[in-house]
Enzyme design. Structure first.
Site, PDB file in Angstrom:
ATOM      1  N   ASP A   1       0.812  -1.216   0.000  1.00 13.12           N
ATOM      2  CA  ASP A   1       0.000   0.000   0.000  1.00 13.12           C
ATOM      3  C   ASP A   1       0.849   1.272   0.000  1.00 13.12           C
ATOM      4  O   ASP A   1       2.066   1.220   0.205  1.00 13.12           O
ATOM      5  CB  ASP A   1      -0.973   0.002   1.195  1.00 13.12           C
ATOM      6  CG  ASP A   1      -0.318  -0.512   2.478  1.00 13.12           C
ATOM      7  OD1 ASP A   1       0.905  -0.350   2.627  1.00 13.12           O
ATOM      8  OD2 ASP A   1      -1.033  -1.064   3.323  1.00 13.12           O
TER       9      ASP A   1
ATOM     10  N   HIS B   1      -7.208  -5.133  10.057  1.00  8.77           N
ATOM     11  CA  HIS B   1      -6.988  -4.909   8.614  1.00  8.77           C
ATOM     12  C   HIS B   1      -5.715  -5.616   8.141  1.00  8.77           C
ATOM     13  O   HIS B   1      -4.786  -5.838   8.914  1.00  8.77           O
ATOM     14  CB  HIS B   1      -6.985  -3.415   8.265  1.00  8.77           C
ATOM     15  CG  HIS B   1      -5.793  -2.636   8.683  1.00  8.77           C
ATOM     16  ND1 HIS B   1      -5.830  -1.282   8.924  1.00  8.77           N
ATOM     17  CD2 HIS B   1      -4.487  -2.991   8.901  1.00  8.77           C
ATOM     18  CE1 HIS B   1      -4.628  -0.853   9.242  1.00  8.77           C
ATOM     19  NE2 HIS B   1      -3.796  -1.872   9.254  1.00  8.77           N
TER      20      HIS B   1
ATOM     21  N   ASN C   1      -7.385  -3.196  14.261  1.00  7.59           N
ATOM     22  CA  ASN C   1      -8.780  -3.491  13.898  1.00  7.59           C
ATOM     23  C   ASN C   1      -8.900  -4.681  12.951  1.00  7.59           C
ATOM     24  O   ASN C   1      -9.960  -4.914  12.379  1.00  7.59           O
ATOM     25  CB  ASN C   1      -9.431  -2.246  13.271  1.00  7.59           C
ATOM     26  CG  ASN C   1      -8.733  -1.827  11.977  1.00  7.59           C
ATOM     27  OD1 ASN C   1      -7.788  -2.483  11.532  1.00  7.59           O
ATOM     28  ND2 ASN C   1      -9.183  -0.742  11.388  1.00  7.59           N
TER      29      ASN C   1
ATOM     30  N   GLU D   1      -9.819  -2.164   5.362  1.00  5.00           N
ATOM     31  CA  GLU D   1     -10.416  -1.911   6.667  1.00  5.00           C
ATOM     32  C   GLU D   1     -11.671  -2.762   6.872  1.00  5.00           C
ATOM     33  O   GLU D   1     -12.231  -3.299   5.907  1.00  5.00           O
ATOM     34  CB  GLU D   1     -10.776  -0.415   6.779  1.00  5.00           C
ATOM     35  CG  GLU D   1      -9.589   0.531   6.610  1.00  5.00           C
ATOM     36  CD  GLU D   1      -8.667   0.573   7.829  1.00  5.00           C
ATOM     37  OE1 GLU D   1      -8.492  -0.452   8.515  1.00  5.00           O
ATOM     38  OE2 GLU D   1      -8.090   1.647   8.092  1.00  5.00           O
TER      39      GLU D   1
END
Ligand code: PGA
Length: 260
Positions: free
Chosen positions: A67, A138, A136, A143
């Site tokens: 990313d 990801h 979280n 996400e």
């Protein structure tokens, strides 16, 4: 899933580096998927050490990063391009023309993302994808509640990730809200995934990924459907696992050919 628990992040980093090095040494043109963030830094240091002691060459490697922030040029010190060059590539013999990151600065993002997918395909697919995990759940910047079928595209960061990543910026407002990330489907096409996680703050996401139901609310849980995943954890990241003793028992009783 192959779950390997080590006492410290340092021991996990050595193990991760050995796995990467084995892939490099057993392929003519190794294709590596790479990650940024705090987690892989120790592993990159180990790989640099292997290179500096002439045990490992990156000359034939092709790399694709997961990313990049949208709107940051490669020379920006917060860009993942800058991170990869300064923390890893600049200390190796890799040919930078074989280094690829999503282009967060492209004028035509749609075309640029399509090309990124094609480049991975044309390189023969990713042999080993290195992954971290968000608090979280990801992977990449995919996400919670994003599609399991997603491909490289522009995504919006969750508030949690912006908060987690704000430690690298002067203020949380400076964290770009948009990113370009490989999709979940892109990651799932890798031949082997190596996910590394350390620290108690990752423990809940790790439990959901390994033992929770398959759910888009924990994107990493899709790895339960991948045929070849290695997960390297330190004691803290593994402390919420119900079957922790079983994973240790499995590793201890593995046949030689399965050991790294
Ligand atoms: P970290 O990030 O390595 O900085 O904890 C991991 C991730 O968000 O995937």
């Amino acid at each position: 899933m192959e779950i390997l628990i080590r006492n410290t992040p340092e021991a996990g980093a050595k193990l991760g580096a050995n796995i990467v090095s084995k892939i490099i040494q057993t392929r003519d043109k190794p294709v590596l998927g790479l990650a940024t963030g705090a987690t892989p830094l120790r592993m990159y240091k180990e790989l640099i050490k292997m290179h500096q002691s002439n045990q490992l060459s990156f000359r034939d490697c092709i790399t694709f990063n997961l990313d990049e922030y949208k709107g940051l040029p490669p020379e920006n010190k917060h860009s993942y391009h800058f991170y990869m060059m300064s923390n890893f590539f600049d200390h190796t013999d890799i040919d930078t023309k074989n280094v690829h990151l999503p282009n967060g600065f492209a004028n035509d993002l749609r075309e640029s993302c399509r090309k990124y997918e094609k480049l991975i395909h044309d390189a023969g697919g990713i042999d080993l994808q290195v992954l971290g995990i968000g608090t979280n759940g990801h992977i990449g910047f995919n996400e919670p509640t994003g599609s399991f079928a997603s491909r490289t595209w522009v995504k919006i960061l969750s508030k949690q990730t912006i908060k987690d990543n704000s430690t690298y910026f002067e203020t949380p407002e400076e964290v770009p809200q948009h990113v370009v990330t490989m999709g979940i489907a892109t990651i799932m096409e890798s031949k082997h995934c190596l996910l590394i996680a350390n620290g108690a703050k990752k423990a809940d996401a790790i439990r959901k990924m390994i033992e929770g139901p398959l759910s888009a609310s924990c994107p990493a849980s899709i790895l339960q459907m991948h045929p070849r995943v290695t997960i390297v954890l330190d004691e803290e990241a593994s402390y919420l696992l119900t079957f922790k003793d079983h994973y240790k028992w499995v590793e201890k009783n593995k046949l030689d050919w399965q050991l790294y």
